[in-house]
Structures are given as structure tokens and as C-alpha cells.
Enzyme design. Structure first.
Site, PDB file in Angstrom:
ATOM      1  N   ASP A 213       9.580  20.663   7.818  1.00 56.35           N
ATOM      2  CA  ASP A 213      10.139  19.682   8.758  1.00 56.35           C
ATOM      3  C   ASP A 213      11.172  18.794   8.060  1.00 56.35           C
ATOM      4  OD1 ASP A 213      10.496  18.339  11.110  1.00 56.35           O
ATOM      5  OD2 ASP A 213       8.651  17.178  10.999  1.00 56.35           O
TER       6      ASP A 213
ATOM      7  N   ASN B 202      14.778  19.125   8.565  1.00 55.90           N
ATOM      8  CA  ASN B 202      16.127  19.686   8.395  1.00 55.90           C
ATOM      9  C   ASN B 202      17.171  18.834   9.115  1.00 55.90           C
ATOM     10  OD1 ASN B 202      14.851  21.791   7.140  1.00 55.90           O
ATOM     11  ND2 ASN B 202      15.184  23.293   8.757  1.00 55.90           N
ATOM     12  N   GLY B 203      16.816  18.422  10.345  1.00 53.09           N
ATOM     13  CA  GLY B 203      17.762  17.645  11.154  1.00 53.09           C
ATOM     14  C   GLY B 203      18.059  16.302  10.508  1.00 53.09           C
TER      15      GLY B 203
ATOM     16  N   TRP C  45      17.724  15.468   7.382  1.00 56.35           N
ATOM     17  CA  TRP C  45      18.448  15.685   6.122  1.00 56.35           C
ATOM     18  C   TRP C  45      19.947  15.767   6.411  1.00 56.35           C
ATOM     19  CZ3 TRP C  45      21.774  19.364   4.213  1.00 56.35           C
ATOM     20  CH2 TRP C  45      21.955  19.401   2.834  1.00 56.35           C
TER      21      TRP C  45
ATOM     22  N   ARG D  91      23.206  19.144  12.517  1.00 53.11           N
ATOM     23  CA  ARG D  91      21.815  19.570  12.315  1.00 53.11           C
ATOM     24  C   ARG D  91      21.717  20.985  11.753  1.00 53.11           C
ATOM     25  NH1 ARG D  91      17.662  17.125  14.627  1.00 53.11           N
ATOM     26  NH2 ARG D  91      16.599  19.098  14.863  1.00 53.11           N
TER      27      ARG D  91
ATOM     28  N   THR E 151       6.907  27.561  19.868  1.00 51.66           N
ATOM     29  CA  THR E 151       7.215  27.869  21.273  1.00 51.66           C
ATOM     30  C   THR E 151       8.027  26.712  21.881  1.00 51.66           C
ATOM     31  OG1 THR E 151       4.956  27.123  21.717  1.00 51.66           O
ATOM     32  CG2 THR E 151       5.333  29.457  21.869  1.00 51.66           C
TER      33      THR E 151
ATOM     34  N   ASN F  97      10.189  24.902  20.332  1.00 51.76           N
ATOM     35  CA  ASN F  97      11.563  24.856  19.793  1.00 51.76           C
ATOM     36  C   ASN F  97      12.592  25.543  20.699  1.00 51.76           C
ATOM     37  OD1 ASN F  97      10.579  25.103  16.278  1.00 51.76           O
ATOM     38  ND2 ASN F  97      11.037  23.294  17.499  1.00 51.76           N
TER      39      ASN F  97
HETATM   40  C1  FPP Z   1      12.196  21.529  11.316  1.00 48.48           C
HETATM   41  O1  FPP Z   1      13.234  20.618  11.069  1.00 48.48           O
HETATM   42  C2  FPP Z   1      12.557  22.887  11.039  1.00 48.48           C
HETATM   43  C3  FPP Z   1      12.664  23.891  11.973  1.00 48.48           C
HETATM   44  C4  FPP Z   1      12.433  23.692  13.404  1.00 48.48           C
HETATM   45  C5  FPP Z   1      13.031  25.246  11.625  1.00 48.48           C
HETATM   46  C6  FPP Z   1      12.715  25.712  10.235  1.00 48.48           C
HETATM   47  C7  FPP Z   1      13.752  26.675   9.877  1.00 48.48           C
HETATM   48  C8  FPP Z   1      14.266  26.867   8.652  1.00 48.48           C
HETATM   49  C9  FPP Z   1      13.722  26.213   7.456  1.00 48.48           C
HETATM   50  C10 FPP Z   1      15.418  27.764   8.441  1.00 48.48           C
HETATM   51  C11 FPP Z   1      15.246  29.187   8.849  1.00 48.48           C
HETATM   52  C12 FPP Z   1      13.949  29.776   8.488  1.00 48.48           C
HETATM   53  C13 FPP Z   1      13.763  31.042   8.067  1.00 48.48           C
HETATM   54  C14 FPP Z   1      12.378  31.519   7.833  1.00 48.48           C
HETATM   55  C15 FPP Z   1      14.860  31.948   7.812  1.00 48.48           C
HETATM   56  P1  FPP Z   1      13.733  19.740  12.281  1.00 48.48           P
HETATM   57  O2  FPP Z   1      14.951  20.374  12.834  1.00 48.48           O
HETATM   58  O3  FPP Z   1      12.642  19.524  13.264  1.00 48.48           O
HETATM   59  O4  FPP Z   1      14.081  18.394  11.536  1.00 48.48           O
HETATM   60  P2  FPP Z   1      14.045  16.939  12.135  1.00 48.48           P
HETATM   61  O5  FPP Z   1      12.625  16.654  12.514  1.00 48.48           O
HETATM   62  O6  FPP Z   1      14.513  16.094  11.003  1.00 48.48           O
HETATM   63  O7  FPP Z   1      14.971  16.912  13.302  1.00 48.48           O
END
Ligand code: FPP
Length: 246
Positions: A21, A23-24, A26, A34, A67, A69
């Protein structure tokens, strides 16, 4: 002694699960879109998979797409699916070099055709690998998984294949997506959020939970080692008293 050297190879979790969790957030911190966060998240996936294989962790399960997402903006969903295809194409070599078997759990039929096909291809090519099982949870929801088990068992009871009295934990385990995996020993969630988000609800009954503020794209091998050392210093009582364990 380095963090890696402090890890007791005899006390590794048999099954490590990770909610990746942050990525967004970051990306937002860096003033980027994002999707750039997700791109950088794939680097942490690779580092983590390699580190687990090197240490000898037998089962690693990553929550890659829930699901829920599917409700994200279309562009973000498309990017995640594109990254999945790209990563699968790129990482097949990592899987073969490290003797890693790829599996997937979730509603895989919901995936776009290209992603589904690529996934099934890599699963097929790595099916005889035995060093570690890497399971990707894709279009996965734990409640849905449990509902499906109940439906399947109801049909079996109705058709006299099993009796309702024979239903026990082991039968339920055998009907879950994770039927070939042991219970989760350690669940890590990055980014400071402290919730489970519909991930492996049945399978984490006795798991140790580890939450870190590190955002997933920053999650390094060292961060993984810290989590493992923390896990190894915990007393797992499984309902017993401390005295009973000694
Ligand atoms: C959560 O961060 C992450 C995800 C919903 C997706 C995870 C995917 C990856 C790490 C990349 C691709 C994966 C593979 C296996 C190739 P978020 O977007 O919810 O972050 P936030 O809460 O800060 O918005």
C-alpha cells in the site's frame, strides 16, 4: 551483524503475505501521477520476491489488485493491468532463475484477456519450480472467496457428496483459493494504514500483523528484514499460555 544476518533461517514464516500500500501517496509526495507510484511499486515487488527466495521463504502472497480496485479511475486500472503484463513478461526470467512457481488467486476471469493469458502462460511455465511459491492476489476479495466456499459446500451437501456434519476447518481450507498454501504466519502492510482490507480473512486467523509507515515503492530488502526480525522476536501462543510453550 547486518540485518540479514540477524534473521534465523529456522524460524522463517512458512507463509508471508503482504498488502502493498502507498503507491499513490508516494507519487503525490513527489508531485507525480499515481501511475508512476505503481510503476515504482513493481521495483519493490521484484526486490521483495528476490529477498524472500534468497532467504528461503517458501510461500509469498502479494495483494496486487482487490475486487474493489476495479472502481478506481479507468486509466489507473488500465495502467495496473499493463504493468502486470509488463512485469510478467520481464520477471519470468527471475522466476526461472530463482526456481519460483507463480500462482494466482481471485476472480481471474475478470482480468482483461491479455493479462489473463500472460498470467496463465507464466503459471504454466513455472509450475514445476519448487524453491518458492509466489501467489498474486488479483481481483481478489476474501469475503467473496468465503461465500464461494459456502456455495460449493452447500451444493455438495444437497447432492449427498458430503454430509453437513463432516464440514470442518480442513474441508473449508480445501475449498479456498489457497488450498495448497499453509496458513499465513506473517502479514505485512505498508504505508501506515492498519487494516486488513478484505485480504485472506480466514487464512490470517493466527497470523502476526506487522504495520510499517514505509510506502510500498520505498519498501526495501532491509525493510523486509526488519519485519522478519520483529516477527521472530514475538511469542506466538496460539491461544496457549506463555508457560505452556516452554
Ligand atoms: C496500493 O497503493 C497498491 C495497489 C492497489 C496495487 C499494487 C500494485 C503494484 C505494487 C504494482 C503492480 C504489481 C504487480 C504484481 C506487477 P495505493 O494506490 O492504494 O496507494 P495509496 O493508498 O497511497 O493511494
Amino acid at each position: 551483524m547486518s540485518l540479514k544476518e540477524q534473521i534465523n533461517k529456522e524460524k522463517l514464516p512458512a507463509h508471508l503475505a503482504i498488502i502493498m500500500d502507498g503507491n499513490g501517496r508516494w507519487a503525490k509526495q513527489q508531485g507525480l501521477m499515481r501511475v508512476v507510484g505503481h510503476e515504482n511499486g513493481t521495483k519493490s515487488v521484484r526486490q521483495t520476491v528476490e529477498a524472500c527466495a534468497e532467504l528461503g521463504i517458501k510461500n509469498l502472497t502479494l495483494y496486487a489488485f482487490s475486487t474493489e480496485n476495479w472502481n478506481r479511475p479507468k486509466l489507473e486500472v488500465q495502467t495496473l493491468m499493463r504493468l502486470l503484463v509488463k512485469s510478467l513478461k520481464k520477471e519470468i526470467k527471475t522466476f526461472q532463475d530463482n526456481n519460483i512457481k507463480l500462482c494466482a488467486i481471485g476472480n481471474l476471469n475478470d482480468l482483461p484477456k491479455k493479462a489473463h493469458q500472460e498470467l496463465l502462460g507464466v503459471i504454466e511455465k513455472t509450475k514445476n519450480n519448487s524453491n518458492m511459491t509466489l501467489t498474486l492476489a488479483l481481483s481478489y476479495g476474501s469475503r467473496e472467496e468465503i461465500v464461494n466456499v459456502i456455495k460449493e459446500l452447500s451444493v455438495k451437501v444437497k447432492n449427498n457428496i458430503i454430509s453437513s456434519e463432516s464440514i470442518d476447518e480442513s474441508i473449508i481450507n480445501k475449498h479456498l483459493y489457497t488450498q495448497n498454501l499453509p496458513d499465513v504466519d506473517l502479514l505485512i502492510r505498508t504505508s501506515g494504514e492498519q487494516r486488513i482490507s478484505n485480504f485472506l480473512l480466514w487464512q490470517i486467523a493466527y497470523a502476526e500483523l506487522y504495520f510499517t509507515d514505509v510506502l510500498w515503492p520505498d519498501f526495501s530488502k532491509e525493510n523486509l528484514y526488519e519485519a522478519l526480525i520483529n516477527y521472530q522476536n514475538r511469542e506466538r501462543r496460539f491461544g496457549k499460555t506463555s508457560e505452556q510453550l516452554t
